[in-house]
Enzyme design. Structure first.
Site, PDB file in Angstrom:
ATOM      1  N   GLY A  70      46.682  75.511  53.011  1.00  0.00           N
ATOM      2  CA  GLY A  70      45.967  74.407  52.364  1.00  0.00           C
ATOM      3  C   GLY A  70      46.877  73.247  52.004  1.00  0.00           C
ATOM      4  O   GLY A  70      46.573  72.083  52.273  1.00  0.00           O
ATOM      5  N   ARG A  71      48.024  73.534  51.406  1.00  0.00           N
ATOM      6  CA  ARG A  71      48.909  72.447  50.947  1.00  0.00           C
ATOM      7  C   ARG A  71      49.724  71.848  52.094  1.00  0.00           C
ATOM      8  O   ARG A  71      50.518  70.933  51.874  1.00  0.00           O
ATOM      9  CB  ARG A  71      49.796  72.923  49.797  1.00  0.00           C
ATOM     10  N   HIS A 107      59.601  53.105  31.188  1.00  0.00           N
ATOM     11  CA  HIS A 107      59.113  52.746  29.855  1.00  0.00           C
ATOM     12  C   HIS A 107      58.405  53.931  29.219  1.00  0.00           C
ATOM     13  O   HIS A 107      57.567  53.765  28.334  1.00  0.00           O
ATOM     14  CB  HIS A 107      58.196  51.517  29.957  1.00  0.00           C
ATOM     15  N   LYS A 150      39.024  74.688  53.225  1.00  0.00           N
ATOM     16  CA  LYS A 150      39.451  75.668  54.230  1.00  0.00           C
ATOM     17  C   LYS A 150      38.607  76.940  54.107  1.00  0.00           C
ATOM     18  O   LYS A 150      38.083  77.445  55.092  1.00  0.00           O
ATOM     19  CB  LYS A 150      40.938  75.973  54.022  1.00  0.00           C
ATOM     20  N   LYS A 191      40.972  82.021  38.314  1.00  0.00           N
ATOM     21  CA  LYS A 191      39.677  81.758  38.958  1.00  0.00           C
ATOM     22  C   LYS A 191      38.698  82.884  38.620  1.00  0.00           C
ATOM     23  O   LYS A 191      37.552  82.647  38.266  1.00  0.00           O
ATOM     24  CB  LYS A 191      39.835  81.704  40.485  1.00  0.00           C
ATOM     25  N   GLU A 205      53.260  75.352  44.021  1.00  0.00           N
ATOM     26  CA  GLU A 205      52.368  76.424  44.503  1.00  0.00           C
ATOM     27  C   GLU A 205      53.106  77.279  45.538  1.00  0.00           C
ATOM     28  O   GLU A 205      52.788  78.440  45.749  1.00  0.00           O
ATOM     29  CB  GLU A 205      51.077  75.835  45.098  1.00  0.00           C
ATOM     30  N   GLU A 251      34.880  74.504  42.728  1.00  0.00           N
ATOM     31  CA  GLU A 251      34.744  73.067  42.462  1.00  0.00           C
ATOM     32  C   GLU A 251      34.060  72.369  43.632  1.00  0.00           C
ATOM     33  O   GLU A 251      33.147  71.558  43.450  1.00  0.00           O
ATOM     34  CB  GLU A 251      36.130  72.436  42.244  1.00  0.00           C
TER      35      GLU A 251
HETATM   36  O1  LIG Z   1      40.454  74.274  50.844  1.00  0.00           O
HETATM   37  P1  LIG Z   1      40.004  75.324  49.873  1.00  0.00           P
HETATM   38  O2  LIG Z   1      39.805  76.654  50.519  1.00  0.00           O
HETATM   39  O3  LIG Z   1      38.770  74.861  49.144  1.00  0.00           O
HETATM   40  O4  LIG Z   1      41.145  75.548  48.807  1.00  0.00           O
HETATM   41  C1  LIG Z   1      41.565  74.532  47.952  1.00  0.00           C
HETATM   42  C2  LIG Z   1      42.861  74.868  47.268  1.00  0.00           C
HETATM   43  O5  LIG Z   1      42.725  76.042  46.481  1.00  0.00           O
HETATM   44  C3  LIG Z   1      43.920  76.807  46.531  1.00  0.00           C
HETATM   45  O6  LIG Z   1      43.688  77.938  47.291  1.00  0.00           O
HETATM   46  C4  LIG Z   1      44.403  77.330  45.219  1.00  0.00           C
HETATM   47  O7  LIG Z   1      43.822  76.772  44.118  1.00  0.00           O
HETATM   48  C5  LIG Z   1      44.918  75.877  47.208  1.00  0.00           C
HETATM   49  O8  LIG Z   1      45.970  76.542  47.795  1.00  0.00           O
HETATM   50  C6  LIG Z   1      44.031  75.169  48.156  1.00  0.00           C
HETATM   51  O9  LIG Z   1      44.647  74.025  48.680  1.00  0.00           O
END
Ligand SMILES: O=P(O)(O)OC[C@H]1O[C@](O)(CO)[C@@H](O)[C@@H]1O
Length: 544
Positions: free
Chosen positions: A266-267, A383, A205, A511, A352, A211
């Site tokens: 995002g979620r 288990h 987003k 972060k 979150e 990452e």
């Molecule tokens: O889609 P993006 O902006 O890469 O964000 C990834 C994720 O990082 C967060 O902002 C927090 O780690 C989440 O809420 C989000 O889903």
């Protein structure tokens, strides 16, 4: 939206009576069933093809009535309207949270319809091209593999749905997921793939997540080093983002950027173009069915009175155990192998959203908020950690989730699966008394003294609550409804606790500090003002 705060929630006129009723309601579950053999009829409900049995909870009719009043006094009815109507329910970021507009135009603000429909049309065109072999890589071969690079909400939802609905795979194109900054994730995904037939979806987003940025850059380098000319990268990279300039700067053609909007969290985004991997794997019609299932739940949520509203009921049960009985933890136990990713998905959705310490006005909460949510697929968990559920000292709220129809041709396996699911909730409820435990040992031929010694270890307290959710079958429509159910449950809990479930400032500090540690770890200097442990860890882990 009425700006309900946590302090107000607990000064609702009904709160003292609700708390007192919970304190006084000590009748064991077994006895509640003995008193009312038809109990399940009063403590169950349906919404579309989802069925919820919540009879195995420490609730009576009065408790339900008080909880509904608590919800109303907390402003839940208006808050539902505010969410769906597009009010700025995300007050700290001053924007709406309109995931419902992605799937339920019938009840959504009209101004979102066109942009959502246009994006879905763009997705359909792309998916059709890919699955019909008309999207070609740099040397003219059709795409065989798609790698989704994203993390958090840009990974967990699509990954969970693709796994859950693998039976509905339509396309020969195989979808892979890469999220972690651990290079092993990308390396493992790329092993066996061919650059000329692999396409990457960079899903972010913000298009600024570490990452995703590093994995996308490494993937790009892999494409180039495996023969893709720079001028043909556009055939192998598409993006989903609300940050179009950043995606273009990365080198993705504007025409291959699927839009997202700040009004989708995002979620809550698997219903948007973030769901592209779902549409690629399962086909756009199945993606539409997923949306339709969620839309059914949206309409139920928007119209059912609180007393018959399934998301509100699940939220009120969690609120009851958390606010009046101090529960800290909730287990999600899907009795469906393919739903193995559901607990991880719900962890982000729930924790979150609800892991907050201040209310909507920034005032400290006067009670605990989000429960610690965890779980795994049944029967594997039996288990493993179910021992703690049955005999541990901690109280855990449990959601069992079962599918009525088998997900394989092995019918008897399905019956064993369901028998275990039902047996587990029965065991949590009934437990085993000391007398029963001793009798079992005596029946097995143990001497009296040994039976006395061992019996206490075999006692299972029972009287432990659970919900059981049944979906008719695990298909796109029902899964869509199930996910929307949990989304709305989380929203209701946010209202009951008076907090904003749509921001996530808590993830930022880690972060920022991670970015500051990186140069120390890869260089020679460690700031003197850092604490001794951090400096020591940097020295120990610095690559030699
Ligand atoms: O889609 P993006 O902006 O890469 O964000 C990834 C994720 O990082 C967060 O902002 C927090 O780690 C989440 O809420 C989000 O889903």
């Amino acid at each position: 939206m009425a700006d309900q705060t946590n302090a107000q929630s607990f000064s609702n006129a009904i709160w003292p009576e609700l708390k007192a009723h919970s304190d006084g309601l000590q009748t064991p579950l077994k006895e509640l069933f003995a008193q009312d053999p038809n109990r399940v009829e009063h403590f169950s409900m349906s919404a579309g093809s989802l069925y919820l049995d919540y009879s195995k909870n420490h609730l009576d009719a009065k408790a339900l009535e008080l909880l509904a009043t608590q919800a109303k006094q907390s402003g839940l009815e208006d808050a539902i309207k505010a969410l769906i109507g597009g009010e700025h329910v995300n007050n700290t970021e001053n924007r709406p949270a309109l995931h419902t507009a992605l799937r339920c135009p019938a009840i959504s603000p009209a101004d979102k319809t066109a942009v959502v429909a246009a994006t879905q049309a763009q997705m359909r065109e792309f998916v059709d091209k890919l699955s019909s072999g008309q999207w070609h890589g740099y040397n003219g071969k059709p795409i065989t593999d798609v790698v989704n690079i994203g993390i958090g909400g840009s990974d967990l939802g699509p990954r969970m749905v693709v796994t859950a609905l693998s039976q509905f795979q339509q396309s020969a194109v195989k979808v892979h997921f890469v999220a972690n900054i651990d290079g092993a994730d990308l390396s493992d995904a790329l092993a066996g793939l061919h650059a000329d037939t692999t396409l990457f979806v960079v899903a972010s987003k913000s298009f600024s997540t570490l990452e995703t940025r590093e994995n996308a850059l490494a993937a790009r380098a892999w494409s180039l080093s495996h023969g893709c000319p720079e001028s043909d990268l556009g055939k192998h990279y598409v993006a989903v983002s609300s940050n179009v300039p950043a995606a273009m700067e990365f080198g993705i053609d504007e025409a291959n950027i699927f839009p997202m909007w700040d009004w989708v969290g995002g979620r809550y985004s698997l219903w948007s173009a973030i769901g592209l991997p779902i549409a690629i794997a399962l086909g756009m019609d199945n993606f539409d069915a997923l949306l339709a299932g969620a839309a059914n739940m949206d309409e139920h949520f928007a119209s059912a009175p609180i007393e018959q509203n399934m998301p509100a009921t699940l939220a009120l049960i969690a609120f009851w155990y958390s606010a009046t009985r101090g529960y800290q933890s909730q287990a999600i136990l899907p009795y469906a192998q393919r739903m193995s990713r559901l607990p991880a998905y719900l962890q982000q959705l729930d924790m979150e959203s609800l892991g907050k310490s201040v209310d909507r006005n920034g005032k400290p909460l006067t009670c605990d908020s989000g429960l610690v949510l965890w779980g795994t697929e049944g029967t594997n968990g039996q288990h493993s950690f179910h021992q703690l559920l049955h005999q541990g000292t901690r109280s855990v709220l449990v959601d069992f989730i079962a599918s009525g129809k088998p997900m394989s041709p092995l019918d008897s396996h399905h019956s064993y699966l369901l028998a275990n699911c039902i047996g587990q909730s029965q065991a949590l409820l009934a437990g085993k008394s000391l007398a029963q435990a001793k009798q079992e040992l005596l029946d097995a031929g143990k001497p009296e003294a040994e039976a006395d010694q061992i019996a206490p270890h075999k006692v299972i307290p029972g009287n432990r609550p659970s919900n059981t959710l049944i979906i008719e079958q695990l298909d796109p429509t029902n899964l869509g409804a199930l996910i929307a159910l949990y989304e709305h449950k989380v929203y209701c809990l946010g209202v009951l606790w008076g907090l904003n479930p749509f921001d996530q400032w808590g993830v930022e500090l880690g972060k920022q500090l991670g970015s500051a540690v990186y140069p120390a770890l890869t260089g020679n200097e460690c700031p003197a003002e850092w604490d001794g442990s951090t400096r020591n860890l940097v020295e120990k882990l610095r690559l030699k």
